[in-house]
Design a protein around this motif. Structure first.
Motif, short mmCIF file in Angstrom:
data_model
loop_
_atom_site.label_atom_id
_atom_site.label_comp_id
_atom_site.label_asym_id
_atom_site.label_seq_id
_atom_site.Cartn_x
_atom_site.Cartn_y
_atom_site.Cartn_z
N GLY A 1 39.33 46.25 49.04
CA GLY A 1 40.70 45.96 48.60
C GLY A 1 41.14 44.55 48.93
N ILE A 2 40.82 44.08 50.13
CA ILE A 2 41.22 42.72 50.50
C ILE A 2 40.44 41.68 49.69
CG2 ILE A 2 39.71 42.23 52.46
CD1 ILE A 2 43.32 41.52 52.70
N GLN B 1 55.49 37.76 43.10
CA GLN B 1 54.73 37.45 44.32
C GLN B 1 55.35 38.17 45.52
OE1 GLN B 1 52.03 35.52 44.21
NE2 GLN B 1 51.60 35.60 46.39
N ILE C 1 54.26 41.84 45.35
CA ILE C 1 52.85 42.02 45.71
C ILE C 1 52.66 41.91 47.22
CG2 ILE C 1 50.53 41.05 45.46
CD1 ILE C 1 51.48 42.56 43.01
N GLN D 1 41.89 38.10 42.98
CA GLN D 1 43.01 37.99 42.04
C GLN D 1 44.02 36.92 42.44
OE1 GLN D 1 43.40 39.80 39.15
NE2 GLN D 1 41.34 40.56 39.55
N SER D 2 43.75 36.24 43.55
CA SER D 2 44.60 35.20 44.14
C SER D 2 46.01 35.72 44.45
CB SER D 2 44.67 33.94 43.28
OG SER D 2 45.37 34.17 42.09
N LEU D 3 46.06 36.94 44.94
CA LEU D 3 47.33 37.53 45.33
C LEU D 3 47.74 37.11 46.75
CD1 LEU D 3 46.87 41.15 43.96
CD2 LEU D 3 48.18 39.30 42.96
N LEU D 4 46.79 36.58 47.50
CA LEU D 4 47.08 36.18 48.87
C LEU D 4 47.51 34.72 48.97
CD1 LEU D 4 44.16 38.01 50.65
CD2 LEU D 4 46.51 38.75 50.41
N TYR E 1 39.38 42.18 46.61
CA TYR E 1 39.98 42.24 45.28
C TYR E 1 41.27 41.43 45.24
CZ TYR E 1 42.20 44.05 41.10
OH TYR E 1 42.83 44.15 39.90
N GLU E 2 42.11 41.59 46.28
CA GLU E 2 43.36 40.82 46.33
C GLU E 2 43.06 39.33 46.43
OE1 GLU E 2 45.11 42.58 49.72
OE2 GLU E 2 45.68 44.41 48.66
N TRP E 3 42.04 38.95 47.17
CA TRP E 3 41.66 37.56 47.30
C TRP E 3 41.13 37.02 45.97
CZ3 TRP E 3 36.99 35.61 50.60
CH2 TRP E 3 37.08 34.24 50.74
N ILE F 1 51.15 44.80 49.70
CA ILE F 1 50.02 44.53 50.61
C ILE F 1 50.41 44.88 52.04
CG2 ILE F 1 48.59 42.69 51.60
CD1 ILE F 1 48.63 41.40 48.81
#
Length: 115
Positions: free
Chosen positions: A101-102, A54, A57, A108-111, A104-106, A61
């Motif tokens: 991109g944002i 995490q 990542i 994938q629950s990367l945020l 996609y990150e959202w 970002i």
């Protein structure tokens, strides 16, 4: 003559180093102070410890959006220099790429910050 000068320089150098060691204020040798500092990691532990993905990542970002700022700022300045339609298409395409991109990150629950 050259050998004499080299010998004299070496002697003076060694004498100065010895004097600086004698009069230095640092007398106590501490393990923590003598070890190299590398981002909070202890250099004496194995390097293959688990690392938080995490954190990695979030760093990536941050770098992406840092580069985004360095792209957008010159575009704002160049608005008067370039044809308005070309500038508009370029800026909209960059913004669409960043928004995709944002999302996609959202997706994938990367945020999500997990503590």
């Amino acid at each position: 003559m050259l050998m004499l000068m080299i010998t004299l320089i070496m002697m003076i150098t060694h004498i100065l180093i010895f004097i600086s060691i004698l009069i230095s204020k640092k007398k106590k040798f501490d393990r923590e102070k003598n070890s190299p500092f590398e981002c909070g990691f202890d250099p004496k532990t194995p390097s293959r410890l688990p690392f938080s993905l995490q954190f990695f990542i979030i760093t990536i970002i941050f770098l992406i959006f840092d580069v985004e700022i360095s792209i957008i700022l010159p575009m704002i300045i160049s608005f008067k220099l370039i044809n308005n339609m070309i500038w508009f298409i370029t800026s909209i395409s960059i913004m669409i790429i960043l928004i995709i991109g944002i999302f996609y990150e959202w997706n994938q629950s990367l945020l999500n910050w997990k503590f």
